[in-house]
Write a protein that holds these residues in place. Sequence first.
Motif, PDB file in Angstrom:
ATOM      1  N   TYR A 133     -14.746  29.698  51.687  1.00  0.00           N
ATOM      2  CA  TYR A 133     -16.134  30.286  50.980  1.00  0.00           C
ATOM      3  C   TYR A 133     -17.096  30.063  51.938  1.00  0.00           C
ATOM      4  CZ  TYR A 133     -19.176  31.273  47.218  1.00  0.00           C
ATOM      5  OH  TYR A 133     -20.097  31.739  46.318  1.00  0.00           O
ATOM      6  N   GLU A 134     -17.630  31.152  52.397  1.00  0.00           N
ATOM      7  CA  GLU A 134     -18.867  31.218  53.295  1.00  0.00           C
ATOM      8  C   GLU A 134     -20.003  31.595  52.660  1.00  0.00           C
ATOM      9  OE1 GLU A 134     -18.711  34.203  56.422  1.00  0.00           O
ATOM     10  OE2 GLU A 134     -20.050  33.001  57.642  1.00  0.00           O
ATOM     11  N   ALA A 135     -21.415  30.870  52.573  1.00  0.00           N
ATOM     12  CA  ALA A 135     -22.471  31.065  52.370  1.00  0.00           C
ATOM     13  C   ALA A 135     -23.400  32.327  53.165  1.00  0.00           C
ATOM     14  CB  ALA A 135     -23.510  30.004  51.729  1.00  0.00           C
ATOM     15  N   LEU A 164     -18.215  27.239  57.529  1.00  0.00           N
ATOM     16  CA  LEU A 164     -19.465  26.836  57.801  1.00  0.00           C
ATOM     17  C   LEU A 164     -19.708  27.920  59.010  1.00  0.00           C
ATOM     18  CD1 LEU A 164     -19.486  23.250  58.076  1.00  0.00           C
ATOM     19  CD2 LEU A 164     -20.216  24.250  56.245  1.00  0.00           C
ATOM     20  N   ASP A 165     -20.846  28.607  58.919  1.00  0.00           N
ATOM     21  CA  ASP A 165     -21.396  29.522  59.979  1.00  0.00           C
ATOM     22  C   ASP A 165     -22.686  29.115  60.547  1.00  0.00           C
ATOM     23  OD1 ASP A 165     -22.704  31.698  61.229  1.00  0.00           O
ATOM     24  OD2 ASP A 165     -21.227  32.855  60.441  1.00  0.00           O
ATOM     25  N   SER A 166     -22.856  28.738  61.684  1.00  0.00           N
ATOM     26  CA  SER A 166     -24.169  27.914  62.213  1.00  0.00           C
ATOM     27  C   SER A 166     -25.220  29.109  61.982  1.00  0.00           C
ATOM     28  CB  SER A 166     -24.146  27.732  63.554  1.00  0.00           C
ATOM     29  OG  SER A 166     -23.906  28.751  64.368  1.00  0.00           O
ATOM     30  N   PHE A 167     -25.111  30.306  62.112  1.00  0.00           N
ATOM     31  CA  PHE A 167     -26.066  31.467  61.787  1.00  0.00           C
ATOM     32  C   PHE A 167     -26.621  31.101  60.499  1.00  0.00           C
ATOM     33  CE2 PHE A 167     -28.333  35.341  60.448  1.00  0.00           C
ATOM     34  CZ  PHE A 167     -28.972  35.463  61.560  1.00  0.00           C
ATOM     35  N   HIS A 168     -25.709  31.283  59.367  1.00  0.00           N
ATOM     36  CA  HIS A 168     -26.470  31.348  58.049  1.00  0.00           C
ATOM     37  C   HIS A 168     -27.120  30.097  58.080  1.00  0.00           C
ATOM     38  CE1 HIS A 168     -24.327  35.128  57.505  1.00  0.00           C
ATOM     39  NE2 HIS A 168     -23.093  34.620  57.648  1.00  0.00           N
ATOM     40  N   ILE A 169     -26.893  29.055  58.528  1.00  0.00           N
ATOM     41  CA  ILE A 169     -27.457  27.546  58.073  1.00  0.00           C
ATOM     42  C   ILE A 169     -28.792  27.672  58.935  1.00  0.00           C
ATOM     43  CG2 ILE A 169     -26.888  25.475  58.358  1.00  0.00           C
ATOM     44  CD1 ILE A 169     -23.953  25.744  57.901  1.00  0.00           C
ATOM     45  N   VAL A 190     -14.823  26.952  60.811  1.00  0.00           N
ATOM     46  CA  VAL A 190     -16.282  27.135  61.381  1.00  0.00           C
ATOM     47  C   VAL A 190     -16.583  27.976  62.400  1.00  0.00           C
ATOM     48  CG1 VAL A 190     -17.725  25.467  62.955  1.00  0.00           C
ATOM     49  CG2 VAL A 190     -16.390  24.259  60.987  1.00  0.00           C
ATOM     50  N   GLN A 191     -17.681  28.683  62.236  1.00  0.00           N
ATOM     51  CA  GLN A 191     -18.013  29.649  62.990  1.00  0.00           C
ATOM     52  C   GLN A 191     -19.321  29.541  63.748  1.00  0.00           C
ATOM     53  OE1 GLN A 191     -17.974  32.754  59.927  1.00  0.00           O
ATOM     54  NE2 GLN A 191     -16.229  33.855  60.748  1.00  0.00           N
ATOM     55  N   LEU A 192     -19.514  29.753  64.921  1.00  0.00           N
ATOM     56  CA  LEU A 192     -20.533  29.427  65.699  1.00  0.00           C
ATOM     57  C   LEU A 192     -21.331  30.726  66.196  1.00  0.00           C
ATOM     58  CD1 LEU A 192     -19.907  26.410  68.027  1.00  0.00           C
ATOM     59  CD2 LEU A 192     -21.002  26.341  65.876  1.00  0.00           C
ATOM     60  N   TYR A 209     -28.269  40.774  66.497  1.00  0.00           N
ATOM     61  CA  TYR A 209     -28.985  40.091  67.465  1.00  0.00           C
ATOM     62  C   TYR A 209     -28.275  38.562  67.780  1.00  0.00           C
ATOM     63  CZ  TYR A 209     -32.644  43.336  67.056  1.00  0.00           C
ATOM     64  OH  TYR A 209     -33.212  44.692  67.328  1.00  0.00           O
ATOM     65  N   ARG A 210     -27.108  38.342  67.038  1.00  0.00           N
ATOM     66  CA  ARG A 210     -26.362  37.056  67.480  1.00  0.00           C
ATOM     67  C   ARG A 210     -25.913  37.140  68.961  1.00  0.00           C
ATOM     68  NH1 ARG A 210     -22.245  35.022  63.092  1.00  0.00           N
ATOM     69  NH2 ARG A 210     -23.437  35.365  61.100  1.00  0.00           N
ATOM     70  N   VAL A 211     -26.097  35.857  69.572  1.00  0.00           N
ATOM     71  CA  VAL A 211     -25.711  35.732  70.883  1.00  0.00           C
ATOM     72  C   VAL A 211     -24.759  34.255  71.070  1.00  0.00           C
ATOM     73  CG1 VAL A 211     -27.495  36.995  72.157  1.00  0.00           C
ATOM     74  CG2 VAL A 211     -27.880  34.376  71.305  1.00  0.00           C
ATOM     75  N   LEU A 238     -16.156  31.615  67.638  1.00  0.00           N
ATOM     76  CA  LEU A 238     -17.588  32.353  67.856  1.00  0.00           C
ATOM     77  C   LEU A 238     -17.356  33.525  67.196  1.00  0.00           C
ATOM     78  CD1 LEU A 238     -17.475  31.967  71.665  1.00  0.00           C
ATOM     79  CD2 LEU A 238     -19.064  30.785  70.057  1.00  0.00           C
ATOM     80  N   GLU A 239     -18.541  33.856  66.222  1.00  0.00           N
ATOM     81  CA  GLU A 239     -18.721  35.094  65.677  1.00  0.00           C
ATOM     82  C   GLU A 239     -20.144  35.507  65.574  1.00  0.00           C
ATOM     83  OE1 GLU A 239     -18.138  36.749  61.055  1.00  0.00           O
ATOM     84  OE2 GLU A 239     -19.518  35.039  61.466  1.00  0.00           O
ATOM     85  N   ILE A 240     -19.746  36.690  66.625  1.00  0.00           N
ATOM     86  CA  ILE A 240     -21.085  37.276  67.510  1.00  0.00           C
ATOM     87  C   ILE A 240     -21.059  38.497  67.100  1.00  0.00           C
ATOM     88  CG2 ILE A 240     -22.716  37.363  69.427  1.00  0.00           C
ATOM     89  CD1 ILE A 240     -21.613  34.472  68.631  1.00  0.00           C
TER      90      ILE A 240
HETATM   91 MG   LIG Z   1     -19.819  34.025  59.456  1.00  0.00          MG
END
Ligand SMILES: [Mg+2]
Length: 634
Positions: A133-135, A164-169, A190-192, A209-211, A238-240
């Motif tokens: 589950y991803e916020a 966990l996705d670093s972008f959303h956090i 985990v997604q970065l 704009y994710r990189v 990686l989820e870009i």
């Molecule tokens: Mg994600």
Amino acid sequence: MRTSIATVCLSGTLEEKMRACSDAGFDGIEIFEPDLLVSPSSPEEIRDLAATLGLTLDLYQPFRDFEGVEEEQLEENLRRAQAKFALMNRLGIDTLLLCSNVGTATINDDAVAARQLRRLGDTAARYGIKVAYEALAWGRYVNDFEHAQRIVDLADHPNIGTCLDSFHILSRGWDPAAIEKIPAGKIFFVQLADAPELSLDVLSWSRHYRVFPGEGAFDLVGFMAHLVRSGYDGPVSLEIFNDVFRQTAEERTAVDAMRSLIWLEERTSAYLAEHDGGASYPMSLATLPRVAEPSGFNFAEVKAENPETVSTLLYQLGFTFAGRHRTKPVQLWTQGRARVIINGQQARGMEPGISALGLDVKDPQAAASRALQLRARPVNRRSQADEQVLQAVFAPDSTEVFLCEATADGTAAWAGEFSRPAGTGGPEGAPDAPDGDGLAEPLISAIDHINLSQPWQHFDEAVLFYESTLSLAPIASQEVPSPMGLVRSQVMRSVDGGVRLALNIAPLIVESGPESGEYPQHVAFASTDLIATARRAAERGLRFLPVPANYYEDLAARFRLDPAFLSELQELNLLYDRDADGEFLHFYTATVGNVFFEVVERRGSYDGYGAPNAPVRLASQYLASRNDSRRGEG
Ligand SMILES: [Mg+2]
Ligand SMILES: O=C(O)c1ccc(O)c(O)c1
């Protein structure tokens, strides 16, 4: 660390993406559902292809808009989920990504969401599937990973965990330290993603704009450290979502992606070694040969079919012809520690342009090994048995970067391969320069910086390349107006300033402008006395880049300059800048083909590049190129 990447990062078909990920060295992939839906391959064929390519299928995503809904809607959502679980069984994927509801949620109640997730967990269990589950940062009621975690805790189901996705956090400014409190077994995936700092709604920011890590402004090393401390040992993926990556050849993007993960893994390992001492964690982190940053420029190389177009400029700047290569049509020109190679090999029909640069490093073997492990492409130049074997890799814009052995006396180990037969003058067509010019010290002492224009599509990749492979650090980028567009300028430098690379995004006027990558580039030399260098150059007939009178009127208004000094600047087409640390004097030569030269004098501790003067240079060069092409037409 197990590396993974979402197929949404890449261009091409699902099958092409999978091959590119395998070639780049990823352990696994996440299948982004739209990629499967448009594929002619059956789920079983995709499963077989993955096995053949040695890729694990780590995640199926995304499943949307499940929780926080009315009872009737829930039944519908469970039916939909069941169909996906059956599909995942055929694919052989055991983890589903569930995004927090952005559309259909009407009940803002954690107990309800948790109860509904528990029902989903029961269904998932029958298929042997785990739900992560991803916020999402823009989730209707759940947009914070700690909130998502509370719901997962409440659901209390073995098949329900967190993604966990670093972008959303990081985009929302949530504190990633709280990751350490999550039981490792509850982190299912985990997604970065990194991202540049932008003032934009999070949805647009995320979707366009994710990189890759290291190409943006987020602290992903800090994020990774929290993750490692949590005890997580699953895939790091990686989820870009990035418009440019989706248009770029997938092999190239996959390599860029892999480089970013390898680099992040190393940085995280170094960070933890420094901060956590000898603590050991379930996730093992690979390291790379640690290399010191380069100490200086060893040489710059210009390719030119007619060497005298370039050697004339060098002579006028006070350079000396130091010899011709024993076996190749290659000349060496030197002044102080500045070396310029003019290479006539394979230059037929090409405009003169910068083709290579050499950096002084402590251990060329180690530096090359590091670059190759970071997936840099090696340069294979043929050399004779008795010649120095030079280590070199291609930068993303195809400039060849040589890793040369630094010598204490500033000489180059390879220079012995060049000789100037006794009693001969300069090379045919170029005037000879009397050795030493009768001066005790050469006016030009070294290469100060090299400016390379980058195709805009590969700019982020270039920044990561220079940072990861060569240990150069980016400093804040600048935007400079030119008649052809805004030029984004990003300096990459060593801490002591011995190596400074200015990367520019070349503006392009599609109809009449130069082709991408052919925008003029330059080598800037450091002078101990700019005015004397300019006077000598003027005497030798140098074509300076002209500077308009308006510029000097503005200089007079901005700085209280001695009128005699000001008129000397104007007479010689010199540019001037000053800040709290010191003064900067510089001038530019006319452009030949795609290359020109700059000479700079830093006074005091001035550490910049004369940015306020850059628009003057760009406009003057634009005018000169217009005049040239008009002359060509007439
Ligand atoms: Mg994600
Ligand atoms: O933008 C989205 O919809 C989306 C989907 C899946 C994700 O993992 C994510 O981070 C964003």
